[in-house]
Write a protein that holds these residues in place. Structure first.
Motif, PDB file in Angstrom:
ATOM      1  N   ALA A  43     -48.509 -89.837 -24.741  1.00  0.00           N
ATOM      2  CA  ALA A  43     -47.831 -90.807 -25.613  1.00  0.00           C
ATOM      3  C   ALA A  43     -47.221 -91.947 -24.806  1.00  0.00           C
ATOM      4  O   ALA A  43     -46.824 -91.778 -23.657  1.00  0.00           O
ATOM      5  CB  ALA A  43     -46.745 -90.105 -26.428  1.00  0.00           C
ATOM      6  N   ASP A  44     -47.148 -93.102 -25.434  1.00  0.00           N
ATOM      7  CA  ASP A  44     -46.516 -94.265 -24.796  1.00  0.00           C
ATOM      8  C   ASP A  44     -45.020 -94.025 -24.673  1.00  0.00           C
ATOM      9  O   ASP A  44     -44.360 -93.627 -25.644  1.00  0.00           O
ATOM     10  CB  ASP A  44     -46.759 -95.527 -25.637  1.00  0.00           C
ATOM     11  CG  ASP A  44     -48.218 -95.952 -25.643  1.00  0.00           C
ATOM     12  OD1 ASP A  44     -48.932 -95.639 -24.674  1.00  0.00           O
ATOM     13  OD2 ASP A  44     -48.641 -96.589 -26.630  1.00  0.00           O
ATOM     14  N   ASP A  45     -44.470 -94.282 -23.483  1.00  0.00           N
ATOM     15  CA  ASP A  45     -43.032 -94.128 -23.253  1.00  0.00           C
ATOM     16  C   ASP A  45     -42.233 -94.940 -24.259  1.00  0.00           C
ATOM     17  O   ASP A  45     -42.502 -96.123 -24.467  1.00  0.00           O
ATOM     18  CB  ASP A  45     -42.647 -94.593 -21.843  1.00  0.00           C
ATOM     19  CG  ASP A  45     -43.007 -93.575 -20.778  1.00  0.00           C
ATOM     20  OD1 ASP A  45     -43.075 -92.376 -21.098  1.00  0.00           O
ATOM     21  OD2 ASP A  45     -43.228 -93.992 -19.630  1.00  0.00           O
ATOM     22  N   GLY A  46     -41.263 -94.294 -24.890  1.00  0.00           N
ATOM     23  CA  GLY A  46     -40.369 -94.970 -25.811  1.00  0.00           C
ATOM     24  C   GLY A  46     -40.941 -95.248 -27.189  1.00  0.00           C
ATOM     25  O   GLY A  46     -40.262 -95.827 -28.029  1.00  0.00           O
ATOM     26  N   SER A  47     -42.164 -94.822 -27.438  1.00  0.00           N
ATOM     27  CA  SER A  47     -42.767 -95.061 -28.758  1.00  0.00           C
ATOM     28  C   SER A  47     -42.181 -94.095 -29.785  1.00  0.00           C
ATOM     29  O   SER A  47     -41.706 -93.021 -29.436  1.00  0.00           O
ATOM     30  CB  SER A  47     -44.284 -94.890 -28.690  1.00  0.00           C
ATOM     31  OG  SER A  47     -44.618 -93.518 -28.510  1.00  0.00           O
ATOM     32  N   PRO A  48     -42.215 -94.466 -31.064  1.00  0.00           N
ATOM     33  CA  PRO A  48     -41.742 -93.540 -32.096  1.00  0.00           C
ATOM     34  C   PRO A  48     -42.506 -92.218 -32.077  1.00  0.00           C
ATOM     35  O   PRO A  48     -41.920 -91.155 -32.272  1.00  0.00           O
ATOM     36  CB  PRO A  48     -41.990 -94.304 -33.400  1.00  0.00           C
ATOM     37  CG  PRO A  48     -41.945 -95.740 -33.011  1.00  0.00           C
ATOM     38  CD  PRO A  48     -42.553 -95.774 -31.633  1.00  0.00           C
ATOM     39  N   PHE A  49     -43.820 -92.273 -31.816  1.00  0.00           N
ATOM     40  CA  PHE A  49     -44.600 -91.028 -31.768  1.00  0.00           C
ATOM     41  C   PHE A  49     -44.099 -90.129 -30.645  1.00  0.00           C
ATOM     42  O   PHE A  49     -43.985 -88.919 -30.815  1.00  0.00           O
ATOM     43  CB  PHE A  49     -46.091 -91.327 -31.612  1.00  0.00           C
ATOM     44  CG  PHE A  49     -46.937 -90.081 -31.636  1.00  0.00           C
ATOM     45  CD1 PHE A  49     -47.012 -89.293 -32.777  1.00  0.00           C
ATOM     46  CD2 PHE A  49     -47.646 -89.696 -30.521  1.00  0.00           C
ATOM     47  CE1 PHE A  49     -47.786 -88.138 -32.807  1.00  0.00           C
ATOM     48  CE2 PHE A  49     -48.423 -88.555 -30.535  1.00  0.00           C
ATOM     49  CZ  PHE A  49     -48.491 -87.772 -31.677  1.00  0.00           C
ATOM     50  N   GLU A  50     -43.762 -90.717 -29.495  1.00  0.00           N
ATOM     51  CA  GLU A  50     -43.223 -89.913 -28.399  1.00  0.00           C
ATOM     52  C   GLU A  50     -41.919 -89.241 -28.838  1.00  0.00           C
ATOM     53  O   GLU A  50     -41.671 -88.079 -28.516  1.00  0.00           O
ATOM     54  CB  GLU A  50     -42.958 -90.760 -27.151  1.00  0.00           C
ATOM     55  CG  GLU A  50     -42.440 -89.904 -26.003  1.00  0.00           C
ATOM     56  CD  GLU A  50     -41.720 -90.677 -24.921  1.00  0.00           C
ATOM     57  OE1 GLU A  50     -41.778 -90.231 -23.764  1.00  0.00           O
ATOM     58  OE2 GLU A  50     -41.065 -91.694 -25.239  1.00  0.00           O
ATOM     59  N   GLY A  51     -41.084 -89.948 -29.595  1.00  0.00           N
ATOM     60  CA  GLY A  51     -39.840 -89.362 -30.091  1.00  0.00           C
ATOM     61  C   GLY A  51     -40.085 -88.142 -30.966  1.00  0.00           C
ATOM     62  O   GLY A  51     -39.407 -87.122 -30.847  1.00  0.00           O
ATOM     63  N   VAL A  52     -41.095 -88.241 -31.855  1.00  0.00           N
ATOM     64  CA  VAL A  52     -41.430 -87.104 -32.712  1.00  0.00           C
ATOM     65  C   VAL A  52     -41.957 -85.942 -31.880  1.00  0.00           C
ATOM     66  O   VAL A  52     -41.597 -84.778 -32.102  1.00  0.00           O
ATOM     67  CB  VAL A  52     -42.447 -87.515 -33.796  1.00  0.00           C
ATOM     68  CG1 VAL A  52     -43.029 -86.300 -34.504  1.00  0.00           C
ATOM     69  CG2 VAL A  52     -41.802 -88.446 -34.802  1.00  0.00           C
ATOM     70  N   VAL A  53     -42.807 -86.239 -30.912  1.00  0.00           N
ATOM     71  CA  VAL A  53     -43.363 -85.182 -30.062  1.00  0.00           C
ATOM     72  C   VAL A  53     -42.240 -84.486 -29.286  1.00  0.00           C
ATOM     73  O   VAL A  53     -42.179 -83.255 -29.240  1.00  0.00           O
ATOM     74  CB  VAL A  53     -44.427 -85.744 -29.097  1.00  0.00           C
ATOM     75  CG1 VAL A  53     -44.873 -84.681 -28.096  1.00  0.00           C
ATOM     76  CG2 VAL A  53     -45.614 -86.281 -29.874  1.00  0.00           C
TER      77      VAL A  53
END
Length: 142
Positions: A43-53
């Motif tokens: 996941a891209d650092d700081g992306s919303p998807f990374e937050g969910v993961v």
């Protein structure tokens, strides 16, 4: 600092995340955690998807701590999961997945832990309509 991969394959990352959701729903929390570690590294650092993961990983860790009768660990990981979800929008779309972040946050409030994650897969019907459905059979929250 986590290792960075040279390419980001959205489809395979989405499939691994969905597989982790299946494992989570079946109660295989450690295995879901391991699957999501791979997704996190993609996941891209700081992306919303990374937050969910990351919130998903912390939630699985809280379940593992619960099985170990480690209340302090449960609270720490649940709070960490909540922190990753705080600034995210109510819904997050990633490829053909739809994640209900607001419901995820709600399920983490209080003293409980979610036994199902609010993640659905968008599908296109034969008539060309788009709809959503659960990734796997969801168990009711306890």
């Amino acid at each position: 600092m986590r290792p960075q991969e040279s390419s980001f394959d959205t489809q395979s990352t989405q499939d691994v995340f969905a597989f982790g959701v299946d494992l989570f729903h079946a109660g295989y929390f450690w295995e879901a955690h391991e699957a999501w570690e791979h997704v996190w590294h993609q996941a891209d650092d700081g992306s919303p998807f990374e937050g969910v993961v990351r919130a998903s990983i912390r939630t699985t860790a809280a379940h593992v701590k619960r099985r170990q009768d480690n209340d302090r660990g449960v609270i720490s990981h649940r709070n960490g999961a909540q922190g990753h979800l705080e600034a995210l929008p109510a819904f997050l779309d990633f490829a053909d997945l739809r994640i209900d972040v607001a419901l995820f946050r709600e399920r983490l409030d209080g003293n409980g832990l979610p036994s199902a994650l609010p993640v659905e897969r968008r599908v296109v019907t034969l008539a060309g309509e788009t709809t959503t459905g659960p990734i796997a059979r969801k168990q009711p929250d306890s």
